[in-house]
Design an enzyme around this catalytic site. Structure first.
Site, PDB file in Angstrom:
ATOM      1  N   LYS A  99      65.069  -6.749   1.768  1.00 43.74           N
ATOM      2  CA  LYS A  99      63.470  -6.899   2.027  1.00 43.74           C
ATOM      3  C   LYS A  99      63.667  -8.245   0.891  1.00 43.74           C
ATOM      4  CE  LYS A  99      59.116  -4.869   1.339  1.00 43.74           C
ATOM      5  NZ  LYS A  99      58.331  -3.633   0.681  1.00 43.74           N
ATOM      6  N   SER A 142      55.850   2.334   1.718  1.00 46.59           N
ATOM      7  CA  SER A 142      56.425   1.273   2.613  1.00 46.59           C
ATOM      8  C   SER A 142      57.721   1.307   3.207  1.00 46.59           C
ATOM      9  CB  SER A 142      55.888  -0.234   1.710  1.00 46.59           C
ATOM     10  OG  SER A 142      54.729  -0.679   1.698  1.00 46.59           O
ATOM     11  N   SER A 158      55.039  -1.601   4.261  1.00 49.49           N
ATOM     12  CA  SER A 158      55.246  -3.256   4.221  1.00 49.49           C
ATOM     13  C   SER A 158      56.718  -3.589   4.482  1.00 49.49           C
ATOM     14  CB  SER A 158      54.880  -3.705   2.504  1.00 49.49           C
ATOM     15  OG  SER A 158      55.751  -3.174   1.763  1.00 49.49           O
TER      16      SER A 158
HETATM   17  N1  GLN Z   1      50.737   0.347   2.628  1.00 53.82           N
HETATM   18  C1  GLN Z   1      50.260   0.639   1.354  1.00 53.82           C
HETATM   19  C2  GLN Z   1      49.550  -0.440   0.789  1.00 53.82           C
HETATM   20  O1  GLN Z   1      49.105  -1.483   1.493  1.00 53.82           O
HETATM   21  C3  GLN Z   1      51.466   0.794   0.687  1.00 53.82           C
HETATM   22  C4  GLN Z   1      52.426  -0.731   0.422  1.00 53.82           C
HETATM   23  C5  GLN Z   1      53.540  -0.259  -0.211  1.00 53.82           C
HETATM   24  O2  GLN Z   1      54.376   1.037  -0.358  1.00 53.82           O
HETATM   25  N2  GLN Z   1      54.102  -1.442  -0.843  1.00 53.82           N
HETATM   26  O3  GLN Z   1      49.511  -0.833  -0.612  1.00 53.82           O
END
Ligand code: GLN
Length: 500
Positions: free
Chosen positions: A78, A177, A153
């Site tokens: 990532k 994410s 994400s």
């Molecule tokens: N979808 C969540 C957010 O927008 C989690 C994101 C994550 O785990 N980095 O913050």
């Protein structure tokens, strides 16, 4: 070559070690697949093995150290992990052109175990999002249906593994994410216990929640990657590793284990699609067939997880993102004076979701409101952690659907941040409590939003993967992987959507 691409990491590693598979041939197969990426899963891909082997690796590999468990395995990283000399953007325009002077510990450990960096995976900007549509470099497409999101994400990591562009990937999970994109793409994704893997060199979003973890084709591969990455790191004082390390899973049944179904995150939860619910119930029945005991439990404060998370995560992010000022890293917009330069760089470099979170977080931390928002959210967080502790007095694990829905259409939720945030309903409570959780593919279901009009296309294209989540007490990572492995074998999930 297509056969090579179907191998799991565990299988490929065995063949490489025995000399049956050349690591260069294996890498080349994936390098070509990744170079032809039509999912926008990668922001950078290695041109050759020299680029993939970070400094120091090649010499070590030449000695052909057969002890290295990931020898020759390409991994998609990532783009939130710093990689020395390799562009690292965290999905943001503000870091365009940034090449870090050092490599994140998690990546370094994979490299030390013999892995090669295949590419840097696309992601929501600074890991803020659930659909990958917040990337500064365009959305990632879901390989199951390119009109749909891969989740976020870590959407690039998940799409690359599911789309056969990488054998495995790493991502980060702050509120879901890793697990949510893994669920939406039909692969395995695990968020380890907070502190299991070093966060050094992992660009910070919300430091008290962020954890690195694997996205893989199966549970054994997840264990293999985590085993290489976990451990105490003097560069991250919150890293403690996992005592005794990670054991590779071998369980074939679930006898003697108990599983609680928190009704707030399952039967009582609003917005869980019926197809997702069906797969969840089928999987619970399989747990019982494997000898596991299942009963309902409660996590009374879990429904407040989203509200607490969306105060705490933006608050921490607003502080962490203060460093992107046009002076130290990446983009700079020149202006007449310093303040203007800061303002213009941040106005141009950050996308709308990142700006929304910085504003929310700054507001929540402002002196007049600190207690009302941040203080209260911290107390909710404690309550959620206590709920889990109570549940784990009775149960070894709790299980929930990973995501309330299957992959949704691109653009379907971009205008409604609250609807987007609800994706994290079942995944947010675990990082708030610091505990580990894994999502495994459990079956397929038709989307509730309907498929293409063509009935034939609907038949073939609109059954989408559903994830099943298992969470355990802090540092139960090995036991959780072991249970997930037994369940995975019983589910027999196949990428073509048939589950035995
Ligand atoms: N979808 C969540 C957010 O927008 C989690 C994101 C994550 O785990 N980095 O913050």
């Amino acid at each position: 070559m297509s056969d090579l691409i179907e191998l799991t990491v565990t299988e490929a590693a065995v063949r490489i070690r025995s000399g049956e598979l050349s690591p260069d041939e294996y890498f080349e197969a994936y390098r070509r697949a990744a170079a032809g990426d039509s999912l926008n899963a990668f922001l950078w891909t290695a041109e050759d093995t020299a680029q993939a082997d970070l400094e120091g690796t090649r010499a070590a590999r030449d000695e052909r150290d057969s002890e290295r468990p990931l020898d020759g395995i390409p991994v998609a990283v990532k783009d939130i992990f710093c990689t020395e000399g390799i562009p690292t953007t965290a999905g943001s325009r503000i870091l365009q052109g940034y090449r870090p002077p050092y490599t994140a510990t998690a990546v370094r450990r994979l490299r030390d175990a013999g892995a090669r960096i295949l590419g840097k995976a696309n992601m929501d900007e600074f890991a803020m999002g659930s659909s990958n549509e917040n990337s500064g470099y365009g959305p990632v497409l879901n390989p199951w249906d390119e009109g749909r999101v891969p989740g976020g994400s870590s959407g690039g990591s998940a799409a690359a593994v599911a789309g056969r562009l990488a054998p495995c990937a790493i991502g980060t999970d702050t509120g879901g994410s890793i697990r949510q994109p893994a669920a939406l793409c039909g692969i395995v994704g695990m968020k380890p216990t907070y502190g299991a893997v070093s966060r050094y060199g992992m660009i910070a979003f919300a430091s008290s929640l962020d954890q690195c973890g694997p996205l893989t084709r199966d549970v054994s591969d997840a264990a293999l990657l985590l085993r290489a990455m976990e451990g105490r790191d003097p560069c991250d004082s919150t890293s403690v590793g996992i005592e005794g390390g990670i054991e590779l899973p071998s369980r074939e049944d679930l006898k003697g284990l108990s599983f609680g179904i928190p009704r707030e995150l399952a039967s009582d939860a609003e917005g869980i699609e019926s197809g997702v619910q069906e797969v969840f119930e089928r999987t619970v029945a399989l747990i019982e067939e494997l000898g596991g005991e299942v009963s309902e439990t409660e996590l009374p404060h879990a429904p407040h997880g989203i509200s607490a998370y969306y105060v705490l995560a933006p608050a921490e992010a607003s502080a962490n993102l203060a460093r992107f000022d046009g002076v130290r890293y990446g983009m700079r917009v020149d202006a007449d004076d310093l303040t203007e330069m800061y303002e213009e760089t941040r106005a141009k470099g950050f996308g709308p979701e990142v700006k929304r979170r910085i504003m929310l977080g700054t507001y929540a931390l402002s002196s007049g409101y600190y207690e009302a928002y941040y203080g209260r959210a911290q107390r909710v967080r404690t309550k959620i952690a206590e709920d889990f502790s109570r549940a784990f007095e009775r149960f070894d694990f709790v299980v929930t659907p990973t995501s309330p829905t299957v992959a949704f259409k691109l653009g379907a939720k971009t205008d409604d941040p609250l609807a987007m945030y609800m994706n994290d309903y079942c995944t947010v409570p675990m990082p708030l409590a610091g505990i580990p959780a894994i999502s495994i593919p459990a079956g397929v279901a038709p989307p509730a939003d309907g498929g293409p009009d063509d009935a034939r296309a609907r038949e073939s294209a609109t059954r989408l993967p559903v994830g099943f989540q298992i969470a355990g007490p802090a540092f139960s990572d090995s036991a959780m992987l072991d249970a997930a492995h037994a369940l995975e074998m019983a589910i027999g999930f196949r990428r073509n959507g048939t589950a035995t």
